[in-house]
Write an enzyme that holds these catalytic residues in place. Structure first.
Site, PDB file in Angstrom:
ATOM      1  N   ILE A   1       1.581  38.505  -3.075  1.00  0.00           N
ATOM      2  CA  ILE A   1       1.362  39.952  -4.183  1.00  0.00           C
ATOM      3  C   ILE A   1       2.471  39.952  -4.628  1.00  0.00           C
ATOM      4  O   ILE A   1       3.099  40.246  -5.995  1.00  0.00           O
ATOM      5  CB  ILE A   1       0.254  40.673  -3.675  1.00  0.00           C
TER       6      ILE A   1
ATOM      7  N   TYR B   1      -3.816  46.593  12.388  1.00  0.00           N
ATOM      8  CA  TYR B   1      -3.275  46.083  10.917  1.00  0.00           C
ATOM      9  C   TYR B   1      -3.760  48.137   9.710  1.00  0.00           C
ATOM     10  O   TYR B   1      -2.432  48.008   9.420  1.00  0.00           O
ATOM     11  CB  TYR B   1      -4.233  44.928  10.166  1.00  0.00           C
TER      12      TYR B   1
HETATM   13  N1  LIG Z   1      -3.998  40.560   0.522  1.00  0.00           N
HETATM   14  C1  LIG Z   1      -4.582  41.045   0.140  1.00  0.00           C
HETATM   15  O1  LIG Z   1      -5.920  41.223  -0.032  1.00  0.00           O
HETATM   16  C2  LIG Z   1      -4.342  42.847   0.747  1.00  0.00           C
HETATM   17  C3  LIG Z   1      -5.110  43.891   1.022  1.00  0.00           C
HETATM   18  C4  LIG Z   1      -4.729  44.967   1.125  1.00  0.00           C
HETATM   19  C5  LIG Z   1      -3.181  45.430   0.827  1.00  0.00           C
HETATM   20  N2  LIG Z   1      -2.215  43.786   1.476  1.00  0.00           N
HETATM   21  C6  LIG Z   1      -0.777  44.228   1.451  1.00  0.00           C
HETATM   22  O2  LIG Z   1       0.032  43.730   0.368  1.00  0.00           O
HETATM   23  C7  LIG Z   1       1.005  43.183   1.125  1.00  0.00           C
HETATM   24  C8  LIG Z   1       1.487  41.491   0.487  1.00  0.00           C
HETATM   25  O3  LIG Z   1       0.283  41.009   1.129  1.00  0.00           O
HETATM   26  P1  LIG Z   1       0.201  39.488   0.711  1.00  0.00           P
HETATM   27  O4  LIG Z   1      -1.277  39.441   0.897  1.00  0.00           O
HETATM   28  O5  LIG Z   1       1.189  39.412  -0.664  1.00  0.00           O
HETATM   29  O6  LIG Z   1       0.413  39.212   1.935  1.00  0.00           O
HETATM   30  P2  LIG Z   1       2.208  37.761   2.495  1.00  0.00           P
HETATM   31  O7  LIG Z   1       2.036  36.890   3.792  1.00  0.00           O
HETATM   32  O8  LIG Z   1       1.187  36.855   1.382  1.00  0.00           O
HETATM   33  O9  LIG Z   1       3.084  38.687   1.913  1.00  0.00           O
HETATM   34  C9  LIG Z   1       4.192  39.258   3.166  1.00  0.00           C
HETATM   35  C10 LIG Z   1       5.116  38.555   3.288  1.00  0.00           C
HETATM   36  O10 LIG Z   1       6.249  39.790   4.335  1.00  0.00           O
HETATM   37  C11 LIG Z   1       6.986  38.525   4.047  1.00  0.00           C
HETATM   38  N3  LIG Z   1       7.620  39.281   5.234  1.00  0.00           N
HETATM   39  C12 LIG Z   1       5.948  39.752   6.858  1.00  0.00           C
HETATM   40  N4  LIG Z   1       7.428  41.265   7.771  1.00  0.00           N
HETATM   41  C13 LIG Z   1       7.962  41.331   7.702  1.00  0.00           C
HETATM   42  C14 LIG Z   1       9.280  41.791   7.468  1.00  0.00           C
HETATM   43  N5  LIG Z   1       9.507  42.362   9.018  1.00  0.00           N
HETATM   44  N6  LIG Z   1      10.779  41.238   7.315  1.00  0.00           N
HETATM   45  C15 LIG Z   1      11.342  40.736   5.984  1.00  0.00           C
HETATM   46  N7  LIG Z   1       9.264  39.895   5.529  1.00  0.00           N
HETATM   47  C16 LIG Z   1       7.916  40.225   6.266  1.00  0.00           C
HETATM   48  C17 LIG Z   1       6.185  37.890   4.907  1.00  0.00           C
HETATM   49  O11 LIG Z   1       6.641  36.156   4.849  1.00  0.00           O
HETATM   50  C18 LIG Z   1       5.514  37.070   3.851  1.00  0.00           C
HETATM   51  O12 LIG Z   1       6.603  37.131   2.764  1.00  0.00           O
HETATM   52  C19 LIG Z   1       1.246  43.646   2.556  1.00  0.00           C
HETATM   53  O13 LIG Z   1       2.131  44.582   2.725  1.00  0.00           O
HETATM   54  C20 LIG Z   1      -0.608  43.893   3.211  1.00  0.00           C
HETATM   55  O14 LIG Z   1      -0.685  44.313   3.810  1.00  0.00           O
HETATM   56  C21 LIG Z   1      -2.713  42.839   0.402  1.00  0.00           C
END
Ligand SMILES: NC(=O)c1ccc[n+]([C@@H]2O[C@H](COP(=O)([O-])OP(=O)(O)OC[C@H]3O[C@@H](n4cnc5c(N)ncnc54)[C@H](O)[C@@H]3O)[C@@H](O)[C@H]2O)c1
Length: 328
Positions: A12, A141
């Protein structure tokens, strides 16, 4: 002035970076790249590889760029993994998350948009889910996100850190450049498309005896570009001096697992075999948002989030990235 995007190399985050840049915004990315993909970002974007909990690094980024706001995506996101290893989730999402917010407050940052989730609600008492619905996460989570929402609320009261916490339902779909490539991948649509490509034998369906019309769970799918646009509107809201808020991002319409698979069969022209599995513990029958508050507060309207548009965009991206980003 630049916007600091944490987790900007993730699914995202990378789409949001793409859309911020299309609007002429300056962006700086902070990502540890453990789950993100550098290939998802244009080559001229400043990317700092490191942990959000590294306060020295956050201070350095602030010295090297004139930061005006932050969009905070960085987190671990796998529900099942959080049940098996809660320490990993609390330490990363909450522990490092709190250090990060502390660094922002110290730097005098006043605006942050935070990625929250429908997992904060747990098994809902009523559908559609409003922001007032009971919060009762069913896994570490979801708790990690609810806890961070509470921290933000306290920091607003004490330090004037204004925030918008966006509770996404199921992010899905792709833009031409950026798509979904989680490892491990637990999300339905990319796994259905892997089955369509023959990369997995069948799509596993967990339970067909739920109290829904076809017996499979119903979820509210929201196109990732619509989600990204909501972040930009949330930032504009805060820039206008808008108050802190919690907002659902969904469409208000749900689709069952079997409806998603059927839609993917029509769009891909592939058979997509199904393998039935027992239901997973803690999987609610129905998660559908009431998105009216986000529409009222932000003027946000999902434009690409009908199921065929979501699946078509995801398929188009997947045909060009069959093995995901790293095989390019
Ligand atoms: N994908 C979904 O359907 C969904 C739904 C609800 C909420 N979310 C939230 O949206 C956000 C993004 O989700 P996504 O699907 O893009 O996930 P993703 O795993 O593709 O992206 C998360 C990014 O954060 C980085 N990251 C994680 N912990 C880190 C840290 N401590 N320091 C630096 N970088 C770090 C990861 O390497 C990754 O690039 C998250 O917070 C997730 O909880 C996602």
């Amino acid at each position: 002035m630049a916007i600091l995007v944490t987790g900007g190399a993730g699914y995202i985050g990378s789409v949001t970076v793409e859309r911020l840049r299309a609007k002429g915004e300056q962006v700086v990315v902070l990502d540890d790249l453990k789950r993100g993909h550098p290939a998802a970002l244009a080559g001229d974007i400043p990317v700092y590889r490191g942990n959000i909990g590294d306060r020295e690094l956050v201070a350095r980024i602030a010295r090297e760029h004139d930061l005006e706001s932050c969009i905070h995506f960085a987190a671990l996101i796998e529900v099942g993994e959080s049940v098996k290893d809660p320490a990993k989730y609390f330490e990363n999402n909450v522990g490092h998350g709190i250090s990060f917010l502390g660094a922002l407050v110290q730097l005098g940052m006043h605006r942050i948009v935070f990625s929250s989730t429908a997992a904060t609600y747990g098994d809902p008492e009523q559908i559609p889910i409003t922001e007032q619905s009971r919060k009762s996460p069913k896994n570490p989570y979801g708790w990690s996100k609810l806890f961070m929402e509470q921290v933000l609320d306290s920091y607003d009261t004490a330090y004037g850190l204004k925030f918008v916490a966006l509770r996404y339902f199921n992010a899905a779909g792709a833009t031409d450049k950026c798509g979904e490539d989680h490892r491990p991948e637990s999300h339905l649509i990319p796994n259905v498309l892997s089955a369509a490509l023959g990369l997995q034998q069948a799509i596993r369906v967990f339970g067909n005896n739920y109290p829904t019309p076809d017996g499979t769970p119903i979820r509210d799918y929201i196109h990732v570009a619509d989600l990204a646009d909501a972040h930009i509107l949330a930032l504009d809201h805060l820039r206008r001096g808008g108050s802190s808020d919690f907002l659902n991002l969904g469409t208000g319409r749900g689709y069952s697992v079997l409806e998603v698979i059927q839609c993917a069969r029509e769009i891909t022209g592939k058979e997509i075999p199904i393998q039935m599995e027992p239901p997973r513990a803690g999987d609610p029958a129905r998660l559908v948002a009431d998105p009216s508050k986000a529409k009222a507060v932000l003027g946000w309207e999902p434009r690409m989030s009908d199921l065929p548009s979501i699946v078509r965009s995801a398929w188009k991206w997947r045909l060009r990235h069959q093995q995901g980003y790293t095989a390019e």
